[in-house]
Design a protein around this motif. Structure first.
Motif, PDB file in Angstrom:
ATOM      1  N   VAL A  39       0.854  -1.196   0.000  1.00  0.00           N
ATOM      2  CA  VAL A  39       0.000   0.000   0.000  1.00  0.00           C
ATOM      3  C   VAL A  39       0.888   1.244   0.000  1.00  0.00           C
ATOM      4  O   VAL A  39       0.680   2.166  -0.795  1.00  0.00           O
ATOM      5  CB  VAL A  39      -0.948   0.003   1.228  1.00  0.00           C
ATOM      6  CG1 VAL A  39      -1.682   1.335   1.331  1.00  0.00           C
ATOM      7  CG2 VAL A  39      -1.927  -1.157   1.155  1.00  0.00           C
ATOM      8  N   GLU A  40       1.881   1.259   0.870  1.00  0.00           N
ATOM      9  CA  GLU A  40       2.797   2.396   0.963  1.00  0.00           C
ATOM     10  C   GLU A  40       3.487   2.651  -0.380  1.00  0.00           C
ATOM     11  O   GLU A  40       3.613   3.801  -0.822  1.00  0.00           O
ATOM     12  CB  GLU A  40       3.828   2.113   2.054  1.00  0.00           C
ATOM     13  CG  GLU A  40       4.782   3.243   2.318  1.00  0.00           C
ATOM     14  CD  GLU A  40       5.780   2.915   3.418  1.00  0.00           C
ATOM     15  OE1 GLU A  40       6.855   3.543   3.407  1.00  0.00           O
ATOM     16  OE2 GLU A  40       5.500   2.051   4.267  1.00  0.00           O
ATOM     17  N   ASN A  41       3.930   1.592  -1.050  1.00  0.00           N
ATOM     18  CA  ASN A  41       4.589   1.731  -2.351  1.00  0.00           C
ATOM     19  C   ASN A  41       3.636   2.295  -3.398  1.00  0.00           C
ATOM     20  O   ASN A  41       4.020   3.166  -4.185  1.00  0.00           O
ATOM     21  CB  ASN A  41       5.156   0.394  -2.813  1.00  0.00           C
ATOM     22  CG  ASN A  41       6.345  -0.043  -1.989  1.00  0.00           C
ATOM     23  OD1 ASN A  41       7.013   0.763  -1.360  1.00  0.00           O
ATOM     24  ND2 ASN A  41       6.603  -1.343  -1.964  1.00  0.00           N
ATOM     25  N   HIS A  42       2.393   1.800  -3.420  1.00  0.00           N
ATOM     26  CA  HIS A  42       1.403   2.326  -4.374  1.00  0.00           C
ATOM     27  C   HIS A  42       1.164   3.817  -4.144  1.00  0.00           C
ATOM     28  O   HIS A  42       1.123   4.599  -5.100  1.00  0.00           O
ATOM     29  CB  HIS A  42       0.075   1.573  -4.246  1.00  0.00           C
ATOM     30  CG  HIS A  42       0.031   0.262  -4.979  1.00  0.00           C
ATOM     31  ND1 HIS A  42       0.281   0.138  -6.319  1.00  0.00           N
ATOM     32  CD2 HIS A  42      -0.270  -0.979  -4.534  1.00  0.00           C
ATOM     33  CE1 HIS A  42       0.151  -1.110  -6.687  1.00  0.00           C
ATOM     34  NE2 HIS A  42      -0.174  -1.828  -5.612  1.00  0.00           N
ATOM     35  N   ILE A  43       1.020   4.215  -2.899  1.00  0.00           N
ATOM     36  CA  ILE A  43       0.776   5.628  -2.579  1.00  0.00           C
ATOM     37  C   ILE A  43       1.977   6.472  -2.988  1.00  0.00           C
ATOM     38  O   ILE A  43       1.824   7.534  -3.600  1.00  0.00           O
ATOM     39  CB  ILE A  43       0.462   5.818  -1.073  1.00  0.00           C
ATOM     40  CG1 ILE A  43      -0.826   5.090  -0.671  1.00  0.00           C
ATOM     41  CG2 ILE A  43       0.395   7.303  -0.707  1.00  0.00           C
ATOM     42  CD1 ILE A  43      -2.086   5.619  -1.283  1.00  0.00           C
ATOM     43  N   ALA A  44       3.172   6.001  -2.679  1.00  0.00           N
ATOM     44  CA  ALA A  44       4.386   6.744  -3.028  1.00  0.00           C
ATOM     45  C   ALA A  44       4.484   6.944  -4.543  1.00  0.00           C
ATOM     46  O   ALA A  44       4.787   8.051  -5.012  1.00  0.00           O
ATOM     47  CB  ALA A  44       5.618   6.019  -2.500  1.00  0.00           C
ATOM     48  N   LEU A  45       4.218   5.898  -5.306  1.00  0.00           N
ATOM     49  CA  LEU A  45       4.284   6.009  -6.770  1.00  0.00           C
ATOM     50  C   LEU A  45       3.196   6.932  -7.304  1.00  0.00           C
ATOM     51  O   LEU A  45       3.440   7.739  -8.217  1.00  0.00           O
ATOM     52  CB  LEU A  45       4.183   4.621  -7.409  1.00  0.00           C
ATOM     53  CG  LEU A  45       5.404   3.718  -7.184  1.00  0.00           C
ATOM     54  CD1 LEU A  45       5.109   2.290  -7.629  1.00  0.00           C
ATOM     55  CD2 LEU A  45       6.623   4.270  -7.898  1.00  0.00           C
ATOM     56  N   ALA A  46       1.998   6.848  -6.746  1.00  0.00           N
ATOM     57  CA  ALA A  46       0.903   7.721  -7.184  1.00  0.00           C
ATOM     58  C   ALA A  46       1.240   9.182  -6.901  1.00  0.00           C
ATOM     59  O   ALA A  46       1.061  10.057  -7.763  1.00  0.00           O
ATOM     60  CB  ALA A  46      -0.394   7.320  -6.491  1.00  0.00           C
ATOM     61  N   LEU A  47       1.752   9.454  -5.717  1.00  0.00           N
ATOM     62  CA  LEU A  47       2.091  10.834  -5.356  1.00  0.00           C
ATOM     63  C   LEU A  47       3.252  11.367  -6.185  1.00  0.00           C
ATOM     64  O   LEU A  47       3.286  12.554  -6.522  1.00  0.00           O
ATOM     65  CB  LEU A  47       2.410  10.919  -3.858  1.00  0.00           C
ATOM     66  CG  LEU A  47       1.209  10.698  -2.934  1.00  0.00           C
ATOM     67  CD1 LEU A  47       1.663  10.681  -1.478  1.00  0.00           C
ATOM     68  CD2 LEU A  47       0.133  11.740  -3.154  1.00  0.00           C
ATOM     69  N   LYS A  48       4.183  10.492  -6.518  1.00  0.00           N
ATOM     70  CA  LYS A  48       5.318  10.901  -7.343  1.00  0.00           C
ATOM     71  C   LYS A  48       4.820  11.391  -8.711  1.00  0.00           C
ATOM     72  O   LYS A  48       5.247  12.440  -9.194  1.00  0.00           O
ATOM     73  CB  LYS A  48       6.277   9.724  -7.498  1.00  0.00           C
ATOM     74  CG  LYS A  48       7.554  10.042  -8.217  1.00  0.00           C
ATOM     75  CD  LYS A  48       8.460   8.813  -8.244  1.00  0.00           C
ATOM     76  CE  LYS A  48       9.757   9.086  -8.960  1.00  0.00           C
ATOM     77  NZ  LYS A  48      10.619   7.898  -9.004  1.00  0.00           N
ATOM     78  N   VAL A  49       3.912  10.641  -9.309  1.00  0.00           N
ATOM     79  CA  VAL A  49       3.360  11.024 -10.613  1.00  0.00           C
ATOM     80  C   VAL A  49       2.565  12.320 -10.495  1.00  0.00           C
ATOM     81  O   VAL A  49       2.697  13.223 -11.328  1.00  0.00           O
ATOM     82  CB  VAL A  49       2.471   9.873 -11.173  1.00  0.00           C
ATOM     83  CG1 VAL A  49       1.688  10.326 -12.385  1.00  0.00           C
ATOM     84  CG2 VAL A  49       3.333   8.669 -11.517  1.00  0.00           C
ATOM     85  N   LEU A  50       1.744  12.418  -9.468  1.00  0.00           N
ATOM     86  CA  LEU A  50       0.929  13.623  -9.288  1.00  0.00           C
ATOM     87  C   LEU A  50       1.804  14.848  -9.009  1.00  0.00           C
ATOM     88  O   LEU A  50       1.510  15.944  -9.503  1.00  0.00           O
ATOM     89  CB  LEU A  50      -0.084  13.419  -8.161  1.00  0.00           C
ATOM     90  CG  LEU A  50      -1.235  12.481  -8.514  1.00  0.00           C
ATOM     91  CD1 LEU A  50      -2.028  12.116  -7.269  1.00  0.00           C
ATOM     92  CD2 LEU A  50      -2.141  13.091  -9.565  1.00  0.00           C
TER      93      LEU A  50
END
Length: 174
Positions: free
Chosen positions: A151-162
Motif C-alpha cells: 500500500v505504501e509503495n502504491h501511494i508513493a508512486l501515485a504521489l510521485k506522478v501527481l
C-alpha cells in the motif's frame, strides 16, 4: 470467555458496558474533546465487533480495545486536523474566484482526474481508498489482501506522478 469463538450480542453488550467509559476517558484525556472521545468509542466498538465477527480476536479484549482505541484516536485526530486545515483554507479563500481562476482550477482538476484514471487499477484503488475514504494503510491492506508495505509503495508512486504533474502545471499556468 474464549476469544477464539464468536460471542453473543449479549456478551458484546456486557463488554461495551464494562469498557465504553474507560475508552471514552482515554480519548478525552488525550484530546480534551468530547466529540473526538464519543467518535472514538463508536469506532472502537464497531471495529471490535468486526474483529470478533471475523474471528480476528487473538488477544484479550482489554488489550485489543486499547490497541484499537489508540489507532482509532490517531485516525480521528488526523481527520480533524485535515478538516480544520480545509476550513481554515476556505476562510482565507472566501473571495469569489475570477473566471480565469475557475478555468485554471477546472483544467487542473481534469488533468488530475486523467492522471488518476491512467494509474494501474490496483494503484488507483489504493490511492482512492487512502485519499477519499481516509483509510489507513493497514485498513487498505486488509481490504485488498495485500501488505501495508505494498500500500505504501502504491501511494508513493501515485504521489510521485501527481507531484510531477503539479510541478509541470504550475510552470505552465504561472
Amino acid at each position: 470467555m474464549s476469544n477464539q469463538t464468536l460471542i453473543s450480542t449479549a456478551e458484546f453488550e456486557r463488554i461495551y458496558e464494562k469498557w465504553n467509559r474507560k475508552v471514552y476517558q482515554y480519548a478525552l484525556s488525550k484530546t480534551s474533546s468530547t466529540y473526538i472521545a464519543e467518535e472514538t468509542v463508536q469506532r472502537v466498538f464497531i471495529k471490535l465487533w468486526n474483529n470478533i465477527f471475523q474471528k480476528k480476536v487473538h488477544v484479550e479484549i482489554e488489550a485489543q480495545l486499547f490497541c484499537i482505541a489508540r489507532t482509532t484516536l490517531l485516525d480521528i485526530v488526523k481527520e480533524e486536523r485535515k478538516r480544520q486545515d480545509l476550513l481554515h483554507l476556505k476562510v482565507e479563500t472566501d473571495q469569489v474566484p475570477t473566471p480565469s481562476e475557475l478555468y485554471r482550477l477546472k483544467e487542473l482538476n481534469e488533468r488530475y482526474e486523467d492522471i488518476v484514471s491512467r494509474m494501474p487499477e490496483s494503484r488507483r484503488k489504493v490511492f482512492m481508498m487512502s485519499r477519499f475514504e481516509n483509510l489507513t494503510y493497514k485498513e487498505i491492506a486488509e481490504r485488498l489482501s495485500i501488505t501495508p508495505k505494498t500500500v505504501e509503495n502504491h501511494i508513493a508512486l501515485a504521489l510521485k506522478v501527481l507531484k510531477k504533474m503539479f510541478v509541470f502545471i504550475i510552470h505552465l499556468f504561472f
